[in-house]
Write a protein that holds these residues in place. Sequence first.
Motif, PDB file in Angstrom:
ATOM      1  N   ALA A   1       3.184  36.214 -39.893  1.00  0.00           N
ATOM      2  CA  ALA A   1       2.742  35.250 -40.781  1.00  0.00           C
ATOM      3  C   ALA A   1       3.895  33.798 -40.711  1.00  0.00           C
ATOM      4  O   ALA A   1       3.219  32.968 -42.064  1.00  0.00           O
ATOM      5  N   GLU A   2       5.172  33.863 -40.447  1.00  0.00           N
ATOM      6  CA  GLU A   2       5.954  32.881 -40.923  1.00  0.00           C
ATOM      7  C   GLU A   2       5.815  31.761 -39.664  1.00  0.00           C
ATOM      8  O   GLU A   2       5.958  30.429 -40.247  1.00  0.00           O
ATOM      9  N   VAL A   3       4.599  31.828 -38.917  1.00  0.00           N
ATOM     10  CA  VAL A   3       4.121  31.012 -38.237  1.00  0.00           C
ATOM     11  C   VAL A   3       2.869  29.638 -39.119  1.00  0.00           C
ATOM     12  O   VAL A   3       2.193  29.885 -39.313  1.00  0.00           O
ATOM     13  N   SER A   4       3.576  28.610 -38.682  1.00  0.00           N
ATOM     14  CA  SER A   4       2.585  27.846 -39.541  1.00  0.00           C
ATOM     15  C   SER A   4       2.319  26.665 -38.697  1.00  0.00           C
ATOM     16  O   SER A   4       2.748  26.528 -38.131  1.00  0.00           O
ATOM     17  N   GLY A   5       1.823  25.921 -38.893  1.00  0.00           N
ATOM     18  CA  GLY A   5       2.436  24.276 -38.451  1.00  0.00           C
ATOM     19  C   GLY A   5       0.400  24.118 -37.933  1.00  0.00           C
ATOM     20  O   GLY A   5      -0.064  24.565 -37.682  1.00  0.00           O
ATOM     21  N   ALA A   6       0.087  22.350 -38.296  1.00  0.00           N
ATOM     22  CA  ALA A   6      -0.949  22.582 -37.059  1.00  0.00           C
ATOM     23  C   ALA A   6      -1.720  21.989 -35.941  1.00  0.00           C
ATOM     24  O   ALA A   6      -0.013  21.499 -35.943  1.00  0.00           O
ATOM     25  N   THR A   7      -1.952  22.159 -35.490  1.00  0.00           N
ATOM     26  CA  THR A   7      -1.914  21.769 -32.980  1.00  0.00           C
ATOM     27  C   THR A   7      -3.180  20.832 -33.151  1.00  0.00           C
ATOM     28  O   THR A   7      -4.238  20.887 -34.032  1.00  0.00           O
ATOM     29  N   VAL A   8      -2.724  20.016 -32.527  1.00  0.00           N
ATOM     30  CA  VAL A   8      -4.283  18.916 -31.506  1.00  0.00           C
ATOM     31  C   VAL A   8      -4.415  19.911 -29.874  1.00  0.00           C
ATOM     32  O   VAL A   8      -3.501  19.102 -29.469  1.00  0.00           O
ATOM     33  N   TYR A   9      -5.198  20.126 -30.104  1.00  0.00           N
ATOM     34  CA  TYR A   9      -5.558  20.175 -28.275  1.00  0.00           C
ATOM     35  C   TYR A   9      -7.104  19.378 -27.901  1.00  0.00           C
ATOM     36  O   TYR A   9      -7.469  19.091 -28.391  1.00  0.00           O
ATOM     37  N   THR A  10      -6.580  18.909 -26.247  1.00  0.00           N
ATOM     38  CA  THR A  10      -6.922  18.410 -25.777  1.00  0.00           C
ATOM     39  C   THR A  10      -7.707  18.946 -24.199  1.00  0.00           C
ATOM     40  O   THR A  10      -6.915  20.266 -24.106  1.00  0.00           O
ATOM     41  N   LEU A  11      -8.255  18.858 -24.040  1.00  0.00           N
ATOM     42  CA  LEU A  11      -9.055  19.661 -22.163  1.00  0.00           C
ATOM     43  C   LEU A  11      -8.154  19.261 -21.504  1.00  0.00           C
ATOM     44  O   LEU A  11      -8.142  18.528 -20.751  1.00  0.00           O
ATOM     45  N   SER A  12      -7.941  20.534 -20.497  1.00  0.00           N
ATOM     46  CA  SER A  12      -6.932  20.405 -19.275  1.00  0.00           C
ATOM     47  C   SER A  12      -7.025  21.850 -18.950  1.00  0.00           C
ATOM     48  O   SER A  12      -8.222  23.179 -18.866  1.00  0.00           O
ATOM     49  N   ASN A  13      -7.765  21.966 -17.846  1.00  0.00           N
ATOM     50  CA  ASN A  13      -8.165  22.531 -16.615  1.00  0.00           C
ATOM     51  C   ASN A  13      -7.203  23.498 -15.950  1.00  0.00           C
ATOM     52  O   ASN A  13      -7.227  25.121 -16.063  1.00  0.00           O
ATOM     53  N   GLU A  14      -5.670  23.333 -16.637  1.00  0.00           N
ATOM     54  CA  GLU A  14      -4.211  24.549 -17.067  1.00  0.00           C
ATOM     55  C   GLU A  14      -3.560  24.001 -18.011  1.00  0.00           C
ATOM     56  O   GLU A  14      -3.432  22.659 -18.866  1.00  0.00           O
ATOM     57  N   ALA A  15      -3.984  25.235 -18.925  1.00  0.00           N
ATOM     58  CA  ALA A  15      -3.303  25.457 -19.846  1.00  0.00           C
ATOM     59  C   ALA A  15      -1.643  25.146 -20.311  1.00  0.00           C
ATOM     60  O   ALA A  15      -1.036  25.162 -19.382  1.00  0.00           O
ATOM     61  N   SER A  16      -1.309  24.380 -21.107  1.00  0.00           N
ATOM     62  CA  SER A  16       0.168  23.657 -21.472  1.00  0.00           C
ATOM     63  C   SER A  16       0.666  25.069 -22.038  1.00  0.00           C
ATOM     64  O   SER A  16       2.391  24.813 -21.587  1.00  0.00           O
TER      65      SER A  16
END
Length: 297
Positions: free
Chosen positions: A156-171
């Motif tokens: 429950a402590e994990v928070s915050g926005a994230t932004v994803y773009t497309l990639s064949n290899e995950a970051s």
Amino acid sequence: MGAMSVRTLLLLILAVPALMLGGAKALGMTIPVPEWGRDYVVRLAFATDAPPLQLPDIEGPDDPTRPLIVIDAGHGGRDPGKVQKMAGGKEVYEKDLVLALSLELRDRLLEGGGVRVALTREDDRIVPLAYRPEIARQLEADLFVSIHIDSAGERAEVSGATVYTLSNEASSEAAARFAERENAADRLNGIRVETNNSQVSDILVELSQERTQEEAIEFATLILREGEGKIRFHPFAKRSAGLAVLRAPDVPGVLFESGFVTNENDLTRLMSEDGRRAYVDTLERAIRVYLARRAET
């Protein structure tokens, strides 16, 4: 006497099924016989063919030269997305929160003028995953923004926005797991979409995606810049993964995870008009700056 009874019982156990099968055969009837290794479960047949693709209405100026933004509210219909149970027992669905955020972003963009806007859904309906980027492609959109909310399970402590773009290899491993969950939405909800991309050569798609992804990364960077001090971002806010919803080769797109339903503070912000306003401010400003840069070039 007891031993004789046991033998008689065994003979009855063997003889009765044989008599039943013999009688059924004589009458021309068939009785299904179980096979070793077969799983016997109750199976319910659901319709798996997706409805035909319908393009949404475009709102804003009646001028095709004006930039078009397609906003995609994730999930919908029988696909609720992430589900969070509140203290009083009420369940909060991701599909409802992201729709509210998407509608408010649309309204803000239209109020500001100068742009056209279309939503992949503006009510509680299910839109197959493959249709979402295809809507942006067929409408010849300038930008595609898919809005979602994440979940951290028991953390429950994990928070915050994230932004994803497309990639064949995950970051990251987390990004790969997220993409796997999101890409499985249609399969889990029994939707089958027949696609045919044979008309577009792999080489042209690859060249187009390279340019498109550069623009998508630029837009993702603008979201992080414009949101600084306005909304809370995850420590690793900029991510990439093989997300099916972003696979439009000629439309720059991002998937915006506005927070975590499993975090009390994130959920409170997303459920309130004042909280959503900060997200809308960030996204609208990033869109305006992105379009201004495109106009200059």
